[in-house]
Scaffold this active site. Structure first.
Site, mmCIF file in Angstrom:
data_model
loop_
_atom_site.group_PDB
_atom_site.id
_atom_site.type_symbol
_atom_site.label_atom_id
_atom_site.label_comp_id
_atom_site.label_asym_id
_atom_site.label_seq_id
_atom_site.Cartn_x
_atom_site.Cartn_y
_atom_site.Cartn_z
ATOM 1 N N HIS A 111 46.975 53.119 41.609
ATOM 2 C CA HIS A 111 46.286 51.905 42.058
ATOM 3 C C HIS A 111 46.033 51.952 43.567
ATOM 4 C CE1 HIS A 111 47.511 50.430 38.118
ATOM 5 N NE2 HIS A 111 46.729 49.389 38.287
ATOM 6 N N GLU A 188 25.665 32.311 34.394
ATOM 7 C CA GLU A 188 24.421 33.086 34.545
ATOM 8 C C GLU A 188 24.274 33.986 33.335
ATOM 9 O OE1 GLU A 188 24.757 35.477 38.163
ATOM 10 O OE2 GLU A 188 26.922 35.595 37.861
ATOM 11 N N LEU A 212 26.865 35.827 40.891
ATOM 12 C CA LEU A 212 26.350 36.860 41.787
ATOM 13 C C LEU A 212 25.265 36.252 42.677
ATOM 14 C CD1 LEU A 212 26.203 40.016 42.362
ATOM 15 C CD2 LEU A 212 24.087 39.884 41.054
#
Lengths: 288, 288
Positions: A111, A188, A212
C-alpha cells in the site's frame, strides 16, 4: 522495462503471469503497475471535433488537480500537453478520443510507496465511434445504486462501480446508467453528467465530493446561461427526473445526448426536447 | 502479448507508453489491462507459516465469490490452486506472502466488455517482512474517513481509498488507518479487520456490504469462541474504540496485531492486552 529488484537474495521470489512462471526480479514493469494493484492513478479523456482538440487547457488543469489530490508527483503537465499534440498529429484522426492516465509507478505490491517512485504514463488516440443516432433520436437510461467511492471529485482509475453499473444498464438495452445515492438522489451518470429541464429551467446536481467536476457540464451551463435559461444546482430525486420535461446527459466524447426513456418511463414526447436541441446547437458553436 | 487489433484501417490509432510512441495495434497486452483502466479485477492475499500455506481453500472460495460478483468468467479456480502450489514450491520461502489477481482482460478502453475477453492472471510469492515488533509491542493506528466504494464485500482492485488512508496514517507514524463511516462508526482497517475487547467481550463490525468478509476474522472469532469469550457483532463508534480495554487488528499477513495507541489515546496500559495475547496464542495453534 525490468524491475531492478534482483539482488543477492538467498530465496527466490516468484511471479506467474498467465501461464508463465518467472523470477519476480525479471517481471516486466507493466505487470507491477500500482495502477493495476490499487487503481492508483488518475486519468483524462478529451476529444477533437473536425481536427480541433477541445478544451485541452481545462483537461490538463483538472489532471493537475487529480494528481495533487492523490499525491502523485513527478509529472510535467506541459510535457503531457506536448505528448497529446504529438500523438494527435501522428494519428491524423479528425474526430478522435484522446485518453491518458498516470499511475504512481511500478513496484512490488505494498500500500505504501517510495517517494522516489517514477509515475507511469499512457496515452491513446483512437477513432470516436459514430453516435449520431444517439444524438438525433435520444437514448434510454436506467437507474443503478451509486456504489462509487466518496471522492468522485477525483478522476481516478477506481472505476469498477461505473463499469458494473454500465453493465446492468446494457443488459436492459440502455446506453447509460444513472447513479442514485442512498437518499434517492441522482448524482450523475456512470460516465456522464446528468441534466433535467423542468418548467424551462436547467437543473443538475451541485459540485460536491460525490460529483466529477465535468468540463462538458461547465460548457452546458455556459450554453444555458447564454440561452437565458435559469440554472438550478440542486440534486434531482429519481422521481423528479422521471417527471421532468426533458432529460439529457453530457460527456466529453459525445457532449449533449438527449435522454428519451428512463427505466419504464418515456420522457416528454419520447423525442429530444426543445431546450435540449437548443443547448446542443449552442454547444456546437463552441467546438466547431 | 500483442493486441490483435491491427486491421486494414485507413487511420492510425496511436499509443504513448511513457516516452515511447507506437501504433495502438502494437501495444503490449499488459498496457491495455482493464485492471489498470478501471480496477476491473479481484484479488486474494494468503500466506504460509513455516512452510505451510494457511487457509488456501477459504481464499479460493472467496476468490470465486469475488469473480462471480463482478461477472468475470473463464477462470478455473482449481488451476489457480495448482499455480499457487507450483509457485510456492518454486519459491522455497518458509514464511511467504502469496498474492494473486485476475482482471477481466486486455482491450482498448471501453466500459463495456466483450464476453469473449480472456482474463489476465498474475500471482506473486514474496518474502514476508518481519513484523515481530508489531506483534510484541503493538502498533499505533489513526482514524480516517471511510472513502471506499459501497461493495467492500467484493475484494476488488479498487483500492485507492485504502492507499490514501494508509498514507495519511503513515504520515502520523501509524501502521494502519482505521476507517470511520459517515455515522462515526468504524467499519474496518485499510487492510485489516478491527476488534475491541470491552468488559471481557470481543466486539467487531457485522459483515455487511461495507466490510470485507475477512478469513482471518473468521479464525479470530473461532479462537474467541474456544476461549469462552462472548462475541458481539456490532459496529464500534470511534469514541467507544478509544475507551476500549483492548484493541487489535487482524489481517492475513500478520494475523492478530495488538493496537496500543489510537490517535492521541493510549489503549489500556499501552501494552498488548491479556485477551489479545490469549487470542494470539490460540490463533498460533491453527497455523503451526
Amino acid at each position: 522495462m525490468k524491475q531492478n529488484n534482483c539482488g543477492a537474495r538467498t530465496i527466490m521470489e516468484i511471479l506467474i503471469i498467465n501461464d508463465q512462471i518467472l523470477p519476480l526480479c525479471d517481471a516486466p514493469s507493466a505487470c507491477l503497475d500500482r495502477g493495476t494493484f490499487f487503481g492508483d492513478g488518475v486519468y483524462e479523456v478529451l476529444r477533437s471535433y473536425n481536427g480541433k482538440i477541445f478544451a485541452l487547457k481545462e483537461h490538463l488543469e483538472r489532471f493537475s488537480q487529480s494528481l495533487a489530490a492523490v499525491e502523485i508527483t513527478g509529472i510535467d503537465v506541459e510535457q503531457i500537453r506536448q505528448r497529446v499534440l504529438q500523438a494527435y498529429a501522428a494519428a491524423g484522426i479528425s474526430n478522435a478520443r484522446i485518453y491518458f492516465h498516470a499511475t504512481r509507478g511500478s513496484a512490488p505490491r505494498e500500500h505504501s510507496w517510495d517517494s522516489n517512485l517514477k509515475p507511469n504514463f499512457l496515452l491513446m488516440v483512437t477513432q470516436l465511434s459514430d453516435e449520431t443516432e444517439h444524438k438525433t433520436k435520444g437514448i434510454a437510461v436506467s437507474a443503478h445504486p451509486d456504489w462509487r467511492w466518496k471522492r468522485c471529485d477525483i478522476k481516478s482509475l477506481n472505476l469498477l462501480a461505473n463499469v458494473l453499473a454500465r453493465r446492468q444498464a446494457a443488459k436492459k438495452s440502455c446506453a447509460e446508467a444513472i447513479l442514485v445515492d442512498d437518499q434517492g438522489l441522482i448524482t450523475e451518470g456512470a460516465s456522464s453528467a446528468f441534466f433535467a429541464i423542468i418548467d424551462g429551467r436547467l437543473q443538475t446536481a451541485p459540485l460536491t465530493a460525490n460529483i466529477l467536476p465535468s468540463i462538458t457540464r461547465k460548457y452546458v451551463i455556459k450554453a444555458a446561461a447564454e440561452l437565458g435559461l435559469e440554472i438550478v444546482r440542486n440534486s434531482l430525486s429519481y422521481k423528479q427526473a422521471l417527471e421532468a420535461d426533458e432529460l439529457f446527459i453530457a460527456a466529453t466524447t459525445q457532449d449533449i445526448v438527449p435522454v428519451v426513456h428512463f427505466d419504464d418511463k418515456t420522457i416528454g414526447t419520447g423525442r429530444p426536447g426543445k431546450a435540449t436541441l437548443l443547448l446542443m446547437e449552442k454547444f456546437r458553436s463552441y467546438v466547431l
